[in-house]
Design an enzyme around this catalytic site. Sequence first.
Site, PDB file in Angstrom:
ATOM      1  N   ARG A  96       0.855  -1.179   0.000  1.00  0.00           N
ATOM      2  CA  ARG A  96       0.000   0.000   0.000  1.00  0.00           C
ATOM      3  C   ARG A  96       0.896   1.235   0.000  1.00  0.00           C
ATOM      4  NH1 ARG A  96      -3.083  -3.158  -1.391  1.00  0.00           N
ATOM      5  NH2 ARG A  96      -5.204  -3.624  -0.635  1.00  0.00           N
ATOM      6  N   GLU A 155      -4.594   6.928  -7.795  1.00  0.00           N
ATOM      7  CA  GLU A 155      -4.558   6.088  -8.986  1.00  0.00           C
ATOM      8  C   GLU A 155      -5.802   6.333  -9.828  1.00  0.00           C
ATOM      9  OE1 GLU A 155      -4.055   2.020  -7.837  1.00  0.00           O
ATOM     10  OE2 GLU A 155      -2.187   2.380  -6.762  1.00  0.00           O
ATOM     11  N   HIS A 201      -0.008  -0.486 -10.784  1.00  0.00           N
ATOM     12  CA  HIS A 201      -0.743  -1.363  -9.868  1.00  0.00           C
ATOM     13  C   HIS A 201      -1.139  -2.677 -10.563  1.00  0.00           C
ATOM     14  CE1 HIS A 201      -3.239  -1.201  -5.925  1.00  0.00           C
ATOM     15  NE2 HIS A 201      -2.704  -2.394  -6.113  1.00  0.00           N
TER      16      HIS A 201
END
Length: 319
Positions: free
Chosen positions: A238, A267, A286
Site C-alpha cells: 500500500r 490512482e 498497480h
Amino acid sequence: MTLRCAVLDDYQEVALSVADWSSVGSEVEVTAFRRHFATEDELVAAIEGCEIVVAMRERTPFTERVLDRLPRLRLLVTTGMRNASIDLGAAARRGITVCGTASGSEPAVELTWALILGLARRIGEESGALRAGGPWQSTLGTDLHGNRLGLLGLGKIGTRVARVGQAFGMEVTAWSQNLTAERADAVGVRLAGSKEELLETSDFVSVHLVLGDRTRGLLGADELKRMRPSAYLVNTSRAAIVDRTALADALRGGWIAGAGLDVFEHEPLPADDEFRSLPNLLATPHLGYVTERNYRGYFTQAVEDIAAFLAGRPVRTLG
C-alpha cells in the site's frame, strides 16, 4: 423487475468476457465502465440508478457520503476480501450488503520479484537504450546471490517472497511489529532486531504489510536515510506505508539507489506526476493482482455473489 449492475474500473475491458454472467442475465442488466470516475459527482452520475455495483479493489472509495447519494444501491461487491475504501459501517446502516471475492497471493509475489529483478539488472534503462539505438551495455547489475533481502512483513505474501529470495541464494531477514522469532524460524528467515536494523543492513527492502494506523507512514525520511545508498526499496503493498514526499527526496537525493513501486496514493497516477519520470524509479500501474487467472476468479465469484444475493442467501459477506 430487471436490476441494474455497474462494473467499475474495467480498464482492460475484460470483466464481461472472463466470467459467465448468464446465470444472472435474466434478472440483471450489467454495464461495465472502463473509464475511472475521478470525482464523486462523476461516479454518482454514472451509477445512481444501479442496485448492484462491482468495485475493483480499492480504486473507487465508497464513503458514507457516497453511499448516501446512492439510495438504490443494495449490493456492493468488491474484488478481494478486504477493501479499506468501503465504509462497511455506513453500508450496514443503509441495508447495503457488501460481499467480496477470494484472490490468490501468487500474482503479487511474482510482481514483487519482477520489480526486484528489474531494479537489480537495470532492465528498464537497458531495454530503453537498446530500443533507442543507445549504448550496448551501460550499467552494472546488482547481484542477488549473497546479498540481503529485508522484508517488512512476513505474512502470506512476505513468506512466499522470502522463499524465492532463498532460492536465489539471498540471506533473508524480516521485521514487523508482531513478528516473532518462532514464526521467522518456521520460514527459515532471521528476525531482525528492529526496523532500523533491517533498513540499515539490507540490500533490498520489500514492503508486505497491511495498511493501518500503525503502518501508515512507517517509512519516512528518517527511515529512508538509514538505508544504504546502494540499496533498493520495493513496495507492492500500500502506497501510504511509505511517505511519498520522503521517498521522492530519497530518490532525487541519492539516499537510496532506487525504488520499485506498484502502488500509489492517487490512482491512476496523474500524467504530470513526478513518479512517472524519476530515472531511478521503476514504476508499474498497480499490476500486482492483474493476471488472467486472478481476474477470472474475481468476476466468476462476483457473479456468484450476485446470484446468491438474488436468492436471498448472500455469500462471502464483509462487515
